[in-house]
Scaffold this motif. Structure first.
Motif, PDB file in Angstrom:
ATOM      1  N   ASP A   1      -0.076   4.207  -8.799  1.00  0.00           N
ATOM      2  CA  ASP A   1       0.606   3.501  -7.705  1.00  0.00           C
ATOM      3  C   ASP A   1       1.764   2.673  -8.241  1.00  0.00           C
ATOM      4  O   ASP A   1       2.688   2.327  -7.509  1.00  0.00           O
ATOM      5  CB  ASP A   1      -0.346   2.507  -7.008  1.00  0.00           C
ATOM      6  CG  ASP A   1      -1.490   3.198  -6.305  1.00  0.00           C
ATOM      7  OD1 ASP A   1      -1.283   4.309  -5.797  1.00  0.00           O
ATOM      8  OD2 ASP A   1      -2.583   2.598  -6.253  1.00  0.00           O
TER       9      ASP A   1
ATOM     10  N   ALA B   1       7.341  -1.022  -7.638  1.00  0.00           N
ATOM     11  CA  ALA B   1       5.941  -1.353  -7.331  1.00  0.00           C
ATOM     12  C   ALA B   1       5.290  -2.263  -8.372  1.00  0.00           C
ATOM     13  O   ALA B   1       4.575  -3.197  -8.019  1.00  0.00           O
ATOM     14  CB  ALA B   1       5.128  -0.068  -7.168  1.00  0.00           C
TER      15      ALA B   1
ATOM     16  N   THR C   1       7.735   3.727  -5.421  1.00  0.00           N
ATOM     17  CA  THR C   1       7.158   3.505  -6.752  1.00  0.00           C
ATOM     18  C   THR C   1       8.110   2.737  -7.671  1.00  0.00           C
ATOM     19  O   THR C   1       7.670   2.157  -8.653  1.00  0.00           O
ATOM     20  CB  THR C   1       6.786   4.829  -7.464  1.00  0.00           C
ATOM     21  OG1 THR C   1       7.945   5.663  -7.542  1.00  0.00           O
ATOM     22  CG2 THR C   1       5.673   5.568  -6.747  1.00  0.00           C
TER      23      THR C   1
ATOM     24  N   ARG D   1       2.776   0.058  -1.520  1.00  0.00           N
ATOM     25  CA  ARG D   1       4.105   0.565  -1.889  1.00  0.00           C
ATOM     26  C   ARG D   1       5.007   0.723  -0.674  1.00  0.00           C
ATOM     27  O   ARG D   1       6.212   0.523  -0.754  1.00  0.00           O
ATOM     28  CB  ARG D   1       3.985   1.914  -2.605  1.00  0.00           C
ATOM     29  CG  ARG D   1       3.544   1.804  -4.039  1.00  0.00           C
ATOM     30  CD  ARG D   1       3.646   3.128  -4.759  1.00  0.00           C
ATOM     31  NE  ARG D   1       2.512   4.002  -4.530  1.00  0.00           N
ATOM     32  CZ  ARG D   1       2.537   5.101  -3.808  1.00  0.00           C
ATOM     33  NH1 ARG D   1       3.646   5.484  -3.212  1.00  0.00           N
ATOM     34  NH2 ARG D   1       1.454   5.834  -3.677  1.00  0.00           N
TER      35      ARG D   1
END
Ligand SMILES: [Zn+2]
Length: 296
Positions: A218, A259, A256, A193
């Motif tokens: 994640d 991601a 995030t 990330r």
């Protein structure tokens, strides 16, 4: 060779640590469905390391992954870091986890990843415990130092055989790159990330071996939110000072937003296999042997 793996634990954390917010379960499932659809589209099979208590309380989630043809591995029973457990406790944790997962899918599990890569110098016996429990392939070694441990003296950065006691186990370490004289991960978790996608692709394309690993967390868009002190100290086992919690919040939330898309782009740009397939493709007679005997 590039290996693709996911650690599946969000349902467990939600039920036992985050407050069992019912509205979150379909959100996690939505992300899992997107991952499974992406893998179908790409024709890739991945290894999904699952927490044992998840298999016990949410067996349908594990079965869904299994029926889509992916390998199910073990990610401990309660996601307690192995370096916080005694050898006996780890043995019980692994045995309980395997029982729940194997019960859910009706098949033997032979692959393992420790929570937070928590096998290092202080608990090398973990490999012997895993082998005794029937684990053949492990993907728990972070072969450099990191926030919560790592195994910098491990001695191999590619698949190798670990010998310990009279047991052996095949190890698939996390792949690292180097900057400023220090090794660090780039192909999964928070590192993925934080780093730009072009950098990750560049390093992966020049490497002989890659190990990508993702948690649903994640890949979820998350607003910056600080853990409360009780949860933080309970989970991380360090003082829940403002500074510690603030640093964790930044590390856990940054990057995030894009991601999931970046993970999809990465997966479509490379050929990936799961651990089961990688095990078949590797000529184990030619890999390094790490002998940990005598050091414990
Ligand atoms: Zn995990």
């Amino acid at each position: 060779m590039n290996i693709l793996s996911f650690d599946i634990e969000e349902w467990y954390f939600e039920k036992f640590l985050y407050g069992d917010r019912k509205e979150m379960y379909p959100v996690y499932m939505g992300y899992l469905d997107r991952i499974l659809d992406m893998l179908d589209r790409e024709g890739d099979k991945a290894t999904f390391f699952c927490v044992g208590e998840m298999a016990k309380h949410f067996p349908d989630v594990i079965r869904k992954i299994d029926t889509r043809g992916h390998e199910i591995g073990c990610h401990s029973n309660t996601h307690t870091w192995l370096n916080k457990l005694t050898e006996e406790q780890m043995y019980a944790d692994t045995r309980d986890s395997l029982a729940s997962i194997e019960d859910a899918i009706g098949r033997k599990v032979i692959s393992y990843r420790a929570p937070a890569f928590s096998i290092g110098e202080s608990n090398k016996y973990a490999f012997e415990v895993l082998a005794e429990c029937g684990i053949e392939c492990d993907a728990s070694v972070y072969p450099a130092s990191r926030d919560f441990g790592g195994f910098s003296s491990f001695g191999a950065k590619e698949p190798c055989i670990i010998k310990i006691g009279n047991k052996s186990i095949k190890e698939f370490p996390i792949c690292l790159t180097t900057a400023f004289g220090r090794g660090f991960a780039y192909s999964g978790g928070g590192y993925f990330r934080l780093l730009p996608l072009w950098f990750v692709k560049k390093v992966l394309s020049s490497a002989d071996y890659g190990m990508c690993y993702f948690h649903i967390e994640d890949l979820m868009y998350r607003k910056y939110k600080m853990h409360d002190r009780e949860f933080f100290e309970n989970y991380y086992k360090i003082p829940g000072t403002f500074k510690n919690r603030f640093v964790r919040m930044i590390k856990g939330s940054i990057g995030t937003k894009g991601a999931f898309n970046e993970m999809e782009q990465l997966v479509s740009s490379f050929e990936f296999v799961n651990l089961e397939k990688a095990d078949q493709l590797i000529n184990w007679n030619e890999t390094k042997v790490i002998d940990l005997k005598g050091n414990i």
